[in-house]
Enzyme design. Structure first.
Site, PDB file in Angstrom:
ATOM      1  N   SER A 185      95.839  53.607  -6.335  1.00 50.79           N
ATOM      2  CA  SER A 185      97.180  54.006  -5.869  1.00 50.79           C
ATOM      3  C   SER A 185      97.420  54.374  -4.400  1.00 50.79           C
ATOM      4  O   SER A 185      98.319  54.106  -3.832  1.00 50.79           O
ATOM      5  CB  SER A 185      97.732  55.126  -6.801  1.00 50.79           C
ATOM      6  OG  SER A 185      97.718  54.787  -8.222  1.00 50.79           O
ATOM      7  N   GLU A 193      91.543  47.263  -8.904  1.00 53.66           N
ATOM      8  CA  GLU A 193      92.392  46.151  -8.062  1.00 53.66           C
ATOM      9  C   GLU A 193      93.001  47.139  -6.837  1.00 53.66           C
ATOM     10  O   GLU A 193      94.272  46.651  -6.731  1.00 53.66           O
ATOM     11  CB  GLU A 193      93.225  45.385  -8.957  1.00 53.66           C
ATOM     12  CG  GLU A 193      92.490  44.577  -9.616  1.00 53.66           C
ATOM     13  CD  GLU A 193      92.875  43.427 -10.466  1.00 53.66           C
ATOM     14  OE1 GLU A 193      93.952  42.724  -9.713  1.00 53.66           O
ATOM     15  OE2 GLU A 193      92.508  42.845 -11.471  1.00 53.66           O
ATOM     16  N   LEU A 253      83.194  41.695  -6.759  1.00 52.82           N
ATOM     17  CA  LEU A 253      83.504  42.310  -5.221  1.00 52.82           C
ATOM     18  C   LEU A 253      82.975  43.651  -4.955  1.00 52.82           C
ATOM     19  O   LEU A 253      82.343  43.925  -4.064  1.00 52.82           O
ATOM     20  CB  LEU A 253      84.997  42.449  -4.966  1.00 52.82           C
ATOM     21  CG  LEU A 253      85.622  42.904  -3.574  1.00 52.82           C
ATOM     22  CD1 LEU A 253      85.147  41.811  -2.550  1.00 52.82           C
ATOM     23  CD2 LEU A 253      87.172  43.052  -3.620  1.00 52.82           C
ATOM     24  N   THR A 254      83.155  44.677  -5.770  1.00 54.70           N
ATOM     25  CA  THR A 254      83.213  46.228  -5.707  1.00 54.70           C
ATOM     26  C   THR A 254      81.343  46.339  -5.599  1.00 54.70           C
ATOM     27  O   THR A 254      80.519  45.618  -6.289  1.00 54.70           O
ATOM     28  CB  THR A 254      83.498  46.770  -6.723  1.00 54.70           C
ATOM     29  OG1 THR A 254      84.791  46.699  -6.890  1.00 54.70           O
ATOM     30  CG2 THR A 254      83.153  48.422  -6.638  1.00 54.70           C
ATOM     31  N   GLY A 310     101.622  65.457 -30.706  1.00 58.58           N
ATOM     32  CA  GLY A 310     101.007  66.881 -30.856  1.00 58.58           C
ATOM     33  C   GLY A 310      99.528  66.461 -31.293  1.00 58.58           C
ATOM     34  O   GLY A 310      98.996  65.777 -30.658  1.00 58.58           O
TER      35      GLY A 310
END
Ligand code: FAD
Length: 383
Positions: free
Chosen positions: A366, A363, A125-126, A339
């Site tokens: 955010s 997908e 798609l992209t 750490g």
């Protein structure tokens, strides 16, 4: 509300847990360093039925409900997100879309091989110029005799160099205001299709992510998946279900971060006692634990909605948004517990953080999930 797993669900979860312990976890660091998962893992995933979950048995699938699919995805994500992604794309985005939209011939041609792990699928798609604004893609499929001729470039395609078939999205109508995108199933050995591996990724380094270039690629009319012009809806419905799978993978990362941090906190001593006995370390652990539970419950709710045939797209965006951001937080908190040792790849948490980071990007980033949720709340599209 009963969240107890059924016997079948617990059995499939255990199968995945054992598989990960045996075949995935021991190799995850080496695959990450080599930027290459051992491809033979795909057939093993197929043999266990993990590439056919929720696909009807008549097409080689292993049936099962969406919660089982989440459980397997979570276990794979706990072991190695690069392996989890192979399943989320080949099964979640490609095979499931063929099962929903394919003709009888397309289902018989591709599903038995995809679900057996004898063929791999990728989702194209992209493009270099269109990521979030996927509906604006520039790849074109032009009618030529009884065929289509396709030209364009696809970017960041998971499984790209491994795949036998690409679920390709291309523009078939340029009329103003017309979305005009169609979906095609294109074998990757079709002349004119070339692939380049993308190296140097921050995370998911073992995965075969690729750029696909299509130059005068001739495909028959029978390669069209679903009706012409329906491709954008097909892509969006595939991604809505795919987001549940990404969310489940994030739960796996978060759980792995929790397990590693609790174990290490019990072993490492500073100021004369195990660091688990310091209150601020317990705060880090409890923050991770709450995120794990919240992300898992949001994800299971999506599975439940899908299995009961109810509307799930907004719930999937919420789960993907929360679980991906939570996975980053959890891995980062776990790294803090480790750490300086967390910063080197002999310990697991640095890889978890690198692998988690992309989940907030693909997908739908955010921001895009928030726009989907905002549109559902207000009825106003703010894209
Ligand atoms: P852009 O769309 O350029 O976004 C850049 C920034 O702008 C982001 O922060 C975004 O949230 C923000 N933004 C954009 N529009 C808006 C808006 N309207 N409002 C607010 N903020 C906005 N794609 C596939 O098709 N198949 C795959 O298999 C696949 N696998 C991938 C694997 C990896 C490892 C990666 C990194 C990517 C993959 N992708 C795949 C692509 C991925 O889906 C895109 O990267 C993603 O959709 C974002 O697009 P972009 O990178 O072009 O960013």
């Amino acid at each position: 509300m009963d969240l107890t797993l059924s016997e079948e669900q617990e059995a499939v979860r255990k199968l995945a847990e054992d598989f990960v312990a045996r075949e995935v976890a021991p190799h995850a660091v080496a695959w990450d360093r080599a930027e290459n998962v051992d491809k033979s893992i795909v057939k093993k995933l197929g043999d266990l039925g993990f590439l056919g979950l929720t696909v009807p048995e008549e097409y080689g699938g292993s049936g099962g409900d969406h919660l089982s699919y989440c459980l397997v995805t979570e276990e794979l994500g706990r072991g190695d997100s690069s392996v989890r992604g192979i399943v989320s794309v080949s099964l979640g985005l490609v095979a499931k879309t063929v099962a929903s939209w394919g003709s009888e011939e397309q289902k018989r041609q591709w599903l038995p091989r995809l679900t057996a792990g004898e063929a791999i699928g990728c989702f194209g798609l992209t493009e270099p110029g269109t990521g979030s604004d996927a509906g604006n893609l520039a790849t074109r499929a032009v009618h030529d005799g009884g065929d289509y001729v396709v030209n364009g470039t696809k970017m960041f395609i998971t499984n790209g160099t491994w795949a036998d078939v690409v679920l390709l999205f291309a523009r078939t109508n340029d009329a103003p205001g017309h979305r005009g995108v169609s979906a095609f199933l294109v074998p990757t050995d079709t002349p004119g299709l070339t692939r380049r591996t993308i190296h140097g990724k921050l995370g998911l380094r073992g995965q075969a992510t690729a750029e696909l270039v299509l130059q005068d690629v001739r495909i028959p009319a029978g390669a069209l998946l679903g009706p012409e012009g329906k491709g954008f809806s097909i892509a969006m419905s595939a991604l809505a279900k795919g987001r549940m799978s990404v969310a489940a993978g994030c739960v796996g990362i978060a759980q792995a971060a929790l397990d590693a941090a609790v174990r290490y906190a019990g072993e490492r001593e500073q100021f004369g006692k195990a660091i688990a006995r310091h209150q601020l370390v317990q705060e880090l652990l409890s923050d991770i634990a709450v995120d794990v539970d919240a992300a898992r419950l949001l994800t299971w709710r999506v599975a439940d909605l899908i299995d009961r045939g109810q509307e799930f797209a907004t719930a999937a965006s919420k789960a993907k948004l929360y679980a991906s951001e939570a996975a980053v937080r959890c891995a980062n908190n776990a790294l803090q517990v480790f750490g300086g040792y967390g910063y080197i790849d002999e310990y697991p948490v640095g890889k978890l953080l690198r692998d988690a980071r992309v989940m907030t990007l693909y997908e739908g980033t955010s921001q895009i999930q928030k726009l989907i949720i905002g549109r559902a709340l207000t009825g106003v599209s703010a894209f």
